[in-house]
Design an enzyme around this catalytic site. Structure first.
Site, short mmCIF file in Angstrom:
data_model
loop_
_atom_site.label_atom_id
_atom_site.label_comp_id
_atom_site.label_asym_id
_atom_site.label_seq_id
_atom_site.Cartn_x
_atom_site.Cartn_y
_atom_site.Cartn_z
N SER A 179 0.79 -1.22 0.00
CA SER A 179 0.00 0.00 0.00
C SER A 179 0.83 1.27 0.00
O SER A 179 0.33 2.32 -0.40
CB SER A 179 -0.94 -0.01 1.20
OG SER A 179 -0.24 -0.22 2.40
N HIS A 207 -5.48 -3.29 -2.66
CA HIS A 207 -5.10 -2.40 -3.76
C HIS A 207 -5.02 -3.11 -5.11
O HIS A 207 -4.72 -2.48 -6.13
CB HIS A 207 -3.76 -1.72 -3.47
CG HIS A 207 -3.81 -0.87 -2.24
ND1 HIS A 207 -4.31 0.41 -2.24
CD2 HIS A 207 -3.47 -1.14 -0.95
CE1 HIS A 207 -4.25 0.90 -1.02
NE2 HIS A 207 -3.76 -0.02 -0.22
N LYS A 238 -11.82 0.82 -1.62
CA LYS A 238 -10.83 1.47 -2.49
C LYS A 238 -11.37 1.54 -3.93
O LYS A 238 -12.26 2.33 -4.18
CB LYS A 238 -9.50 0.78 -2.32
CG LYS A 238 -8.93 1.22 -0.97
CD LYS A 238 -7.81 0.49 -0.39
CE LYS A 238 -7.53 1.13 0.98
NZ LYS A 238 -6.77 0.26 1.85
C1 LIG Z 1 -6.70 0.15 3.21
C2 LIG Z 1 -6.17 -1.18 3.54
C3 LIG Z 1 -6.81 -2.01 4.46
C4 LIG Z 1 -7.97 -1.52 5.27
O1 LIG Z 1 -9.13 -1.42 4.50
P1 LIG Z 1 -10.30 -0.45 4.98
O2 LIG Z 1 -11.48 -0.92 4.22
O3 LIG Z 1 -9.88 0.93 4.65
O4 LIG Z 1 -10.44 -0.65 6.46
C5 LIG Z 1 -6.33 -3.27 4.64
N1 LIG Z 1 -5.24 -3.71 3.97
C6 LIG Z 1 -4.59 -2.93 3.09
C7 LIG Z 1 -3.39 -3.47 2.38
C8 LIG Z 1 -5.02 -1.63 2.86
O5 LIG Z 1 -4.35 -0.84 2.03
#
Ligand SMILES: *Cc1c(COP(=O)(O)O)cnc(C)c1O
Length: 386
Positions: A179, A207, A238
């Site tokens: 990320s 992602h 996302k």
């Molecule tokens: C953003 C993210 C999460 C958390 O997801 P949310 O829905 O924002 O709680 C978990 N793992 C990774 C790799 C992320 O980038």
């Protein structure tokens, strides 16, 4: 007064080390442009990679669901919190990720902190990449299993650790796309290793979902089958443009989660509007590859620009492009320069990352001009600095 004294030192120290964080709120929709403090910015810090968070068609459809189901879920999925929308989302997520079953969680964070401890316990062994997301780290800690952290993407070290361990059950946990660096885990090697060693493989595709493999995610990108030892976490928050998450896996894994994941059992179900928005967006990604294709065209433009200017972007090969610095001061200097030019790309500070950086997120909603404006500003900054 006691509280004031107790926490004042913490805040002071953070400020002194320039690690103090503040929340900034926007006054507009999420998208390529955002309004902050009354000013319009070109936004390069959004995980809304496909620009689906503010899609008119999706909003209209979700309004109907909102009228039909209301907002609050009222209770946990295990009581009366779930709806037919949740069920359809789970069937669709399983189809999307080519698995037997799926279950919805309230966020990616609670998926990882709930699922990992539901699957692994004392006497088991977890193998985790050192750059995994904080929610994975927390999930591993909560599980009580023995934790082995391997160097970033170091497959040889991972193999040695797995072979040396005599744990009852073993599971490898990794981000698919990291990320904060935008590099992709060597999934083919990790997948083969897990299969050969009888370990489970837990993939955090936060992602990769909507981005890799024509939108279907990291496994599809590598042409790997979703066999029963693979557990895929995907977020709705996302590229899918909503909120929430899901785990897609073998039916036994899903049953295990429904019966044991504390963040699922002891928390109110995801609101049906969020589920409906995620569901419709997921279907859109599967039936219309246009946005994912546009995202990739923009990614290519951005990467080419960085390469041509000779500006390092680490190991990134996707929509997340880090500009890494040795100090918070330097990173803040670039962020401030961009802010002046109405480009929003804030600093990511330790301990979120080891080295401070500007984390640029390219999305499908950016125009080619937007990307050139970003490239121009970053190039100018480094030129001025010499
Ligand atoms: C953003 C993210 C999460 C958390 O997801 P949310 O829905 O924002 O709680 C978990 N793992 C990774 C790799 C992320 O980038």
């Amino acid at each position: 007064m006691v509280q004031y004294v107790m926490f004042r030192g913490v805040v002071r120290k953070l400020k002194k080390e320039r690690l103090f964080r503040e929340i900034r709120n926007r006054e507009s929709r999420q998208g390529r442009a955002v309004r902050i403090d009354g000013r319009d910015f070109l936004n390069f810090s959004s995980n809304d990679y496909l620009g689906l968070a503010s899609d008119g068609e999706l909003i209209d459809h979700t309004l109907e669901i909102l009228r039909r189901f209301g907002v609050g879920s009222g209770s946990s999925r295990l009581l009366a919190g779930g709806t037919s929308i949740h069920a359809e989302l789970e069937r669709t997520a399983a189809f999307f990720k080519d698995t037997e079953d799926a279950v919805v969680f309230n966020s990616g964070y609670t998926a990882n902190t709930g699922a990992i401890p539901a699957l692994m316990e004392k006497g088991d062994a977890l193998f985790s990449d050192e750059l995994n997301h904080a929610s994975i780290i927390d999930g591993c800690r909560l599980s009580g299993a023995k934790r082995f952290v391997y160097h970033h993407c170091d497959i040889d070290e991972l193999r040695n650790l797995i072979r040396k361990s005599d744990a009852r059950r073993k599971m490898v946990v990794t981000d698919t796309v990291f990320s904060m660096d935008g590099d992709i885990a060597p999934l083919r090697e990790i997948y083969d290793l897990c299969r050969d060693e009888g370990a489970a493989l837990y993939l955090d595709d936060a992602h990769g979902t909507g981005v890799l493999g024509r939108g279907r995610g990291a496994l599809e990108h590598f042409g790997l089958e979703a066999k029963d030892f693979v557990i895929q976490m995907g977020t709705l928050s996302k590229a899918i443009g909503s909120f929430g998450a899901f785990i897609a896996a073998d039916g036994n894994v899903i049953d295990c989660l429904i019966n044991r994941a504390r963040t699922l059992i002891y928390s109110t179900a995801l609101p049906p509007v969020a589920a409906a928005y995620g569901l419709t967006a997921m279907k859109k990604i599967m039936t219309d590859g246009g946005r994912t294709a546009k995202l990739w065209a923009n990614i290519e433009t951005a990467h080419k620009g960085f390469d041509m200017m000779g500006i390092s972007k680490g190991e990134s090969s996707v929509q997340i492009i880090p500009v890494i610095f040795e100090s918070v001061e330097e990173a803040s200097d670039l962020a401030a320069y961009l802010y002046e030019k109405a480009i929003y790309a804030p600093v990511i500070r330790p301990p979120s990352v080891k080295k401070p950086r500007i984390r640029i997120s390219i999305t499908a909603s950016h125009t080619e001009d937007d990307i050139h404006i970003l490239l121009g500003a970053v190039g100018e900054y480094f030129e001025k600095k010499g």
